[in-house]
Design a protein around this motif. Sequence first.
Motif, PDB file in Angstrom:
ATOM      1  N   MET A 142      -7.432   6.215   1.974  1.00  0.00           N
ATOM      2  CA  MET A 142      -7.642   6.617   3.369  1.00  0.00           C
ATOM      3  C   MET A 142      -8.533   5.605   4.094  1.00  0.00           C
ATOM      4  O   MET A 142      -8.291   5.274   5.260  1.00  0.00           O
ATOM      5  CB  MET A 142      -8.229   8.022   3.432  1.00  0.00           C
ATOM      6  N   GLN A 143      -9.543   5.123   3.379  1.00  0.00           N
ATOM      7  CA  GLN A 143     -10.428   4.134   3.979  1.00  0.00           C
ATOM      8  C   GLN A 143      -9.673   2.827   4.245  1.00  0.00           C
ATOM      9  O   GLN A 143      -9.820   2.229   5.315  1.00  0.00           O
ATOM     10  CB  GLN A 143     -11.630   3.879   3.077  1.00  0.00           C
ATOM     11  N   LEU A 144      -8.870   2.383   3.294  1.00  0.00           N
ATOM     12  CA  LEU A 144      -8.070   1.175   3.510  1.00  0.00           C
ATOM     13  C   LEU A 144      -7.096   1.356   4.669  1.00  0.00           C
ATOM     14  O   LEU A 144      -6.907   0.449   5.484  1.00  0.00           O
ATOM     15  CB  LEU A 144      -7.298   0.805   2.243  1.00  0.00           C
ATOM     16  N   ASP A 145      -6.485   2.525   4.742  1.00  0.00           N
ATOM     17  CA  ASP A 145      -5.577   2.805   5.863  1.00  0.00           C
ATOM     18  C   ASP A 145      -6.326   2.734   7.187  1.00  0.00           C
ATOM     19  O   ASP A 145      -5.813   2.204   8.177  1.00  0.00           O
ATOM     20  CB  ASP A 145      -4.908   4.172   5.706  1.00  0.00           C
ATOM     21  N   ALA A 146      -7.546   3.264   7.209  1.00  0.00           N
ATOM     22  CA  ALA A 146      -8.349   3.221   8.432  1.00  0.00           C
ATOM     23  C   ALA A 146      -8.672   1.771   8.819  1.00  0.00           C
ATOM     24  O   ALA A 146      -8.649   1.417   9.999  1.00  0.00           O
ATOM     25  CB  ALA A 146      -9.639   4.033   8.253  1.00  0.00           C
ATOM     26  N   VAL A 147      -8.957   0.934   7.820  1.00  0.00           N
ATOM     27  CA  VAL A 147      -9.226  -0.486   8.095  1.00  0.00           C
ATOM     28  C   VAL A 147      -7.979  -1.143   8.681  1.00  0.00           C
ATOM     29  O   VAL A 147      -8.058  -1.873   9.681  1.00  0.00           O
ATOM     30  CB  VAL A 147      -9.683  -1.232   6.818  1.00  0.00           C
ATOM     31  N   SER A 150     -10.984   8.917 -10.379  1.00  0.00           N
ATOM     32  CA  SER A 150     -10.335  10.205 -10.161  1.00  0.00           C
ATOM     33  C   SER A 150      -9.323  10.111  -9.023  1.00  0.00           C
ATOM     34  O   SER A 150      -9.375   9.203  -8.202  1.00  0.00           O
ATOM     35  CB  SER A 150     -11.382  11.263  -9.819  1.00  0.00           C
ATOM     36  N   THR A 151      -8.424  11.061  -8.984  1.00  0.00           N
ATOM     37  CA  THR A 151      -7.433  11.115  -7.910  1.00  0.00           C
ATOM     38  C   THR A 151      -8.124  11.216  -6.560  1.00  0.00           C
ATOM     39  O   THR A 151      -7.714  10.570  -5.596  1.00  0.00           O
ATOM     40  CB  THR A 151      -6.490  12.319  -8.117  1.00  0.00           C
ATOM     41  N   GLU A 152      -9.189  11.997  -6.500  1.00  0.00           N
ATOM     42  CA  GLU A 152      -9.912  12.156  -5.239  1.00  0.00           C
ATOM     43  C   GLU A 152     -10.501  10.828  -4.764  1.00  0.00           C
ATOM     44  O   GLU A 152     -10.444  10.498  -3.582  1.00  0.00           O
ATOM     45  CB  GLU A 152     -11.034  13.199  -5.381  1.00  0.00           C
ATOM     46  N   ALA A 153     -11.052  10.064  -5.702  1.00  0.00           N
ATOM     47  CA  ALA A 153     -11.626   8.774  -5.341  1.00  0.00           C
ATOM     48  C   ALA A 153     -10.535   7.816  -4.865  1.00  0.00           C
ATOM     49  O   ALA A 153     -10.731   7.061  -3.901  1.00  0.00           O
ATOM     50  CB  ALA A 153     -12.379   8.166  -6.514  1.00  0.00           C
ATOM     51  N   LEU A 154      -9.383   7.846  -5.529  1.00  0.00           N
ATOM     52  CA  LEU A 154      -8.278   6.993  -5.112  1.00  0.00           C
ATOM     53  C   LEU A 154      -7.769   7.370  -3.727  1.00  0.00           C
ATOM     54  O   LEU A 154      -7.479   6.497  -2.901  1.00  0.00           O
ATOM     55  CB  LEU A 154      -7.122   7.080  -6.117  1.00  0.00           C
ATOM     56  N   VAL A 155      -7.663   8.660  -3.471  1.00  0.00           N
ATOM     57  CA  VAL A 155      -7.199   9.125  -2.164  1.00  0.00           C
ATOM     58  C   VAL A 155      -8.190   8.706  -1.084  1.00  0.00           C
ATOM     59  O   VAL A 155      -7.808   8.220  -0.026  1.00  0.00           O
ATOM     60  CB  VAL A 155      -6.972  10.651  -2.162  1.00  0.00           C
ATOM     61  N   GLU A 156      -9.479   8.880  -1.360  1.00  0.00           N
ATOM     62  CA  GLU A 156     -10.491   8.491  -0.371  1.00  0.00           C
ATOM     63  C   GLU A 156     -10.452   6.986  -0.116  1.00  0.00           C
ATOM     64  O   GLU A 156     -10.511   6.539   1.032  1.00  0.00           O
ATOM     65  CB  GLU A 156     -11.883   8.897  -0.847  1.00  0.00           C
ATOM     66  N   HIS A 157     -10.301   6.214  -1.193  1.00  0.00           N
ATOM     67  CA  HIS A 157     -10.224   4.764  -1.045  1.00  0.00           C
ATOM     68  C   HIS A 157      -8.984   4.379  -0.235  1.00  0.00           C
ATOM     69  O   HIS A 157      -9.042   3.527   0.653  1.00  0.00           O
ATOM     70  CB  HIS A 157     -10.191   4.093  -2.420  1.00  0.00           C
ATOM     71  N   ARG A 173       0.810  -1.217   0.000  1.00  0.00           N
ATOM     72  CA  ARG A 173       0.000   0.000   0.000  1.00  0.00           C
ATOM     73  C   ARG A 173       0.841   1.263   0.000  1.00  0.00           C
ATOM     74  O   ARG A 173       0.340   2.334  -0.265  1.00  0.00           O
ATOM     75  CB  ARG A 173      -0.993   0.003   1.151  1.00  0.00           C
ATOM     76  N   HIS A 174       2.129   1.158   0.240  1.00  0.00           N
ATOM     77  CA  HIS A 174       2.997   2.322   0.196  1.00  0.00           C
ATOM     78  C   HIS A 174       3.575   2.547  -1.190  1.00  0.00           C
ATOM     79  O   HIS A 174       4.326   3.490  -1.393  1.00  0.00           O
ATOM     80  CB  HIS A 174       4.138   2.171   1.215  1.00  0.00           C
ATOM     81  N   HIS A 175       3.196   1.699  -2.150  1.00  0.00           N
ATOM     82  CA  HIS A 175       3.763   1.794  -3.486  1.00  0.00           C
ATOM     83  C   HIS A 175       2.744   2.182  -4.548  1.00  0.00           C
ATOM     84  O   HIS A 175       3.060   2.130  -5.723  1.00  0.00           O
ATOM     85  CB  HIS A 175       4.414   0.458  -3.875  1.00  0.00           C
ATOM     86  N   ASP A 176       1.555   2.545  -4.179  1.00  0.00           N
ATOM     87  CA  ASP A 176       0.565   2.967  -5.158  1.00  0.00           C
ATOM     88  C   ASP A 176       0.992   4.272  -5.784  1.00  0.00           C
ATOM     89  O   ASP A 176       1.452   5.189  -5.115  1.00  0.00           O
ATOM     90  CB  ASP A 176      -0.813   3.165  -4.502  1.00  0.00           C
ATOM     91  N   ASP A 177       0.832   4.377  -7.096  1.00  0.00           N
ATOM     92  CA  ASP A 177       1.188   5.589  -7.819  1.00  0.00           C
ATOM     93  C   ASP A 177      -0.101   6.298  -8.220  1.00  0.00           C
ATOM     94  O   ASP A 177      -0.707   5.975  -9.238  1.00  0.00           O
ATOM     95  CB  ASP A 177       2.029   5.238  -9.042  1.00  0.00           C
ATOM     96  N   ILE A 178      -0.511   7.256  -7.437  1.00  0.00           N
ATOM     97  CA  ILE A 178      -1.762   7.981  -7.693  1.00  0.00           C
ATOM     98  C   ILE A 178      -1.663   8.793  -8.967  1.00  0.00           C
ATOM     99  O   ILE A 178      -2.612   8.878  -9.735  1.00  0.00           O
ATOM    100  CB  ILE A 178      -2.138   8.866  -6.482  1.00  0.00           C
TER     101      ILE A 178
END
Length: 184
Positions: A121-126, A112-119, A96-101
């Motif tokens: 953040m949600q995965l990080d929260a999980v 979109s970049t916003e959707a990827l960032v939100e996703h 998860r530290h290697h995703d290229d947004i």
Amino acid sequence: MDLHGPLRDASDTILASRAIDGDLVAFEVIAHRHGPLMRVLAANLLGSELESDDVVQEAFISAWRHLGELNDPARIRSWLMRIVSNRALDRIRARRHHDDIDAADRASTGPSTEALVEHRMQLDAVWIALGRLPADQRRCWLLRETAGYSYAEIGETLDIPVSTVRGLLARARATLLLEMEAWR
């Protein structure tokens, strides 16, 4: 190694005891006996058979180095399954530290970049919420939800009764629901 030798039919307890004493052949028999199940677990957790062999190899190296920490040789199988699941989780966390947004944003059909960032953040929260769970609850939840194990398979893998699996999963789900409330 002659897998048809006298150690082939030895119990896990005998093999683990011998391996703890430094018997490499006994450890090889353990590896041949439990390696296939460890590969299945790793592949299910990782979603990739390509990475599963690496994770299993890392788990066996770690197991050999830490055999002296195995308190009950009869529990070698569940101990190995814990090691491989922890190695697989480490591999998932590293991914998860290697995703290229930026690369995803350049793709015309991608989200979109916003959707990827939100996703993300949600995965990080999980992952943070999973990290807060007691180890047994986390293992049960991951085996059930990511690897699709039945309650009986979880009990067998972790060497605990099915009734304990049910309780651990219920507590894990309740805690995760509370932790993830903000993401509903």
